[in-house]
Every structure is written in structure tokens, then in C-alpha cells.
Write an enzyme that holds these catalytic residues in place. Sequence first.
Site, PDB file in Angstrom:
ATOM      1  N   LYS A  52      -2.334   2.561   4.360  1.00  0.00           N
ATOM      2  CA  LYS A  52      -2.725   2.627   2.939  1.00  0.00           C
ATOM      3  C   LYS A  52      -2.340   3.988   2.370  1.00  0.00           C
ATOM      4  O   LYS A  52      -1.799   4.073   1.263  1.00  0.00           O
ATOM      5  CB  LYS A  52      -4.225   2.358   2.789  1.00  0.00           C
ATOM      6  CG  LYS A  52      -4.558   0.889   2.995  1.00  0.00           C
ATOM      7  CD  LYS A  52      -6.042   0.586   3.135  1.00  0.00           C
ATOM      8  CE  LYS A  52      -6.229  -0.894   3.477  1.00  0.00           C
ATOM      9  NZ  LYS A  52      -7.570  -1.264   3.898  1.00  0.00           N
ATOM     10  N   GLN A  96     -13.225   1.402   4.362  1.00  0.00           N
ATOM     11  CA  GLN A  96     -12.616   0.508   5.352  1.00  0.00           C
ATOM     12  C   GLN A  96     -13.709  -0.219   6.143  1.00  0.00           C
ATOM     13  O   GLN A  96     -14.611   0.409   6.684  1.00  0.00           O
ATOM     14  CB  GLN A  96     -11.713   1.334   6.294  1.00  0.00           C
ATOM     15  CG  GLN A  96     -10.902   0.514   7.262  1.00  0.00           C
ATOM     16  CD  GLN A  96      -9.864  -0.368   6.564  1.00  0.00           C
ATOM     17  OE1 GLN A  96      -9.205   0.040   5.629  1.00  0.00           O
ATOM     18  NE2 GLN A  96      -9.725  -1.590   7.030  1.00  0.00           N
ATOM     19  N   ASP A 119     -11.151  -2.843  -4.027  1.00  0.00           N
ATOM     20  CA  ASP A 119     -11.131  -3.995  -3.119  1.00  0.00           C
ATOM     21  C   ASP A 119     -11.713  -5.230  -3.822  1.00  0.00           C
ATOM     22  O   ASP A 119     -11.556  -6.353  -3.340  1.00  0.00           O
ATOM     23  CB  ASP A 119     -11.999  -3.703  -1.877  1.00  0.00           C
ATOM     24  CG  ASP A 119     -11.157  -3.460  -0.626  1.00  0.00           C
ATOM     25  OD1 ASP A 119      -9.976  -3.866  -0.621  1.00  0.00           O
ATOM     26  OD2 ASP A 119     -11.696  -2.884   0.334  1.00  0.00           O
TER      27      ASP A 119
END
Length: 282
Positions: A52, A96, A119
Amino acid sequence: MANIIDGKKISAQIRTEIAEEVKAMKAQGIHPGLAVIIVGEDPASQVYVRNKGRACEEVGIYSEIIRMPESTAEEELLAKIDELNARREISGILVQLPLPRHINEAAVIAAISPEKDVDAFSEVNVGKIMIGNHHFLPCTPAGVMELIRRSGIEIEGKQAVVVGRSNIVGKPQAMLLLHANATVTVCHSRTKNLAEVCRTADILVVAIGKADFITADMVKPGAVVIDVGMNRKADGKLTGDVDYAGVSEVAGYITPVPGGVGPMTITMLLKNTLTAAREQNK
Ligand code: NDP
């Protein structure tokens, strides 16, 4: 033999477009930035986070990777999120997953300010997706939609079957297909006659986490088959939820694993970061 939907190629095209957009935004004084928090040492998560960061760098998005030890207390993580919520140069925040077991995942997701929740996992953003009034789309399902659209496949009026009903893939996937005017059926582990239902699909999206589970006899000839699954075989090789060799003999279009949906997920994260930066600078 099915047409292969090349996720790497489509993803590269979109990243080029994103890089152009970043340039244009910077020229207007808008500097998108992404913060990624990782707690603990999970090796797969370490790889995802590194990828990422790299992807941000490639397209000119500022990124910060915040590494916190496995022993981090929930309050410390929440305090870090608060700090990032308040920082102007951070447009998007991603934690994460999975988190260590002593940390409440739902509380952490809820702590991210909805306009920085790139997200799209928070209750606010999930609700917005449901009613079709959203800024962010969840990365993996949004990536699937891009793969379908950029392959020139019509969605409207088609029969779509989604196998899997998780909050991060199956459910939002069904919603996005519905918004695109497909007629959608969602299957799960209690579905009866799964093969029969799958055979009704013009577009079949599979996200269950079981290697090579969908076989050729479960697929309508000419169908579009999108394989979200990522499974490690005993020999370490990555494989999808779809028996690629068999199904590609029957399907009209198919995504490979690796090189299908996988590369799209991070690309959509980059897109969401731009959206966040734009919204915060309105
Ligand atoms: P989950 O484990 O959260 O959900 C799996 C879903 O599959 C559940 O809804 C479950 O049903 C259903 N299921 C399991 N077994 C069967 C079966 N035999 N028949 C029908 N349905 C079944 O998984 P995720 O959604 O998080 O992930 C799915 C896959 O996608 C995994 O391989 C994961 O690694 C991959 N993935 C890939 C991403 C990418 O970027 N390419 C991103 C995210 C995930 P029930 O609800 O009844 O238990």
C-alpha cells in the site's frame, strides 16, 4: 475458451489515471495523504501494508506507515487514530486487519472519522453504500465493478450471483451490482442447491475462501466469472475459489488468481484517498 480479464493491466491503467489526477490536484494545492496503521507482526499484513505504501509512492500520494507493537493497548491505538483524524495532511486512514485479539475491531473502525475511512468499513459508510449516497466504495467490490465495466460487460438487467456474504466483500458486492441494475442473488454456506443457483448467473462473483470450489458444472456457458478468493495451496502457490482450468473452458470471461481482482483492491484504495482529499478540501 474464456476471455481473460487482466486485473494487472486494468489496474495499471487506472493507476496511470490516478497519477494524473494527483498531479492536477497538487496544482490546485490539494495534497492527498494516506496513513496506514499496522499493529503486530503478522507477515501477510506486513506485505499488504508495504504494498500500500509503495502504491501511494508510485502515484504521488503522500503516505505514512505507523507500526505499533502487538502489545499495544486499545486506548493507545484509539489515541493514534484521534491524532490522525485531526491532521490535515492525512486524507485517509486505514487500520490493517486483523488486529490482535485484545483489541476490539469494531471500536477501532468506529473511531476513524467517516470522511477519512477509505476502507469504507465504518457503520456510517456502510449505511451510505446501502442507500447509494456514498463517497467511498469498499475497495475489493469496487475493484470487481471496475474489472467488469472496463471489460465492456453490460451489467444492467443481468442475473448476478454473489457467493459469500461477508461484510467486506459479499454483501457490499451484492449492493454494488444491485445499484448497477443487475438482479442479484446472494449465496452462502447454508444455500441449498448452490450449483443450480450459480448456473443461473450471467455474472458470478465468488468470495468464499475455498480453493477451486466452483467447478465448470456450476457455471452457465458464456458467463462472466469473477474470482475474489485468495487461498494458499500446500505448495505455497496462490489459488482462487474457482477451478480456473475447468471453468475457463465454459465461461465467457474469467479473472485469474493471481492477477485478477487482487491488484484492483489497492488501486481502489488509492482512488478513495483522492476522493477523501477532494471532499476535505471542498
Ligand atoms: P469470509 O470468511 O469472511 O466469508 C466467506 C463467505 O463464504 C461466508 O459468507 C460464507 O458463508 C461463505 N461460504 C463459505 N463456505 C461456503 C460454501 N461451501 N458454499 C457457499 N458459501 C460458502 O471471507 P471474505 O469475504 O473475507 O473473503 C473471501 C475470499 O476472498 C477469501 O479467499 C479472501 O482471502 C479473499 N479476499 C480477497 C481480496 C482481494 O483483494 N482479492 C480481499 C478480501 C478477501 P456463511 O456466511 O454462511 O458462513
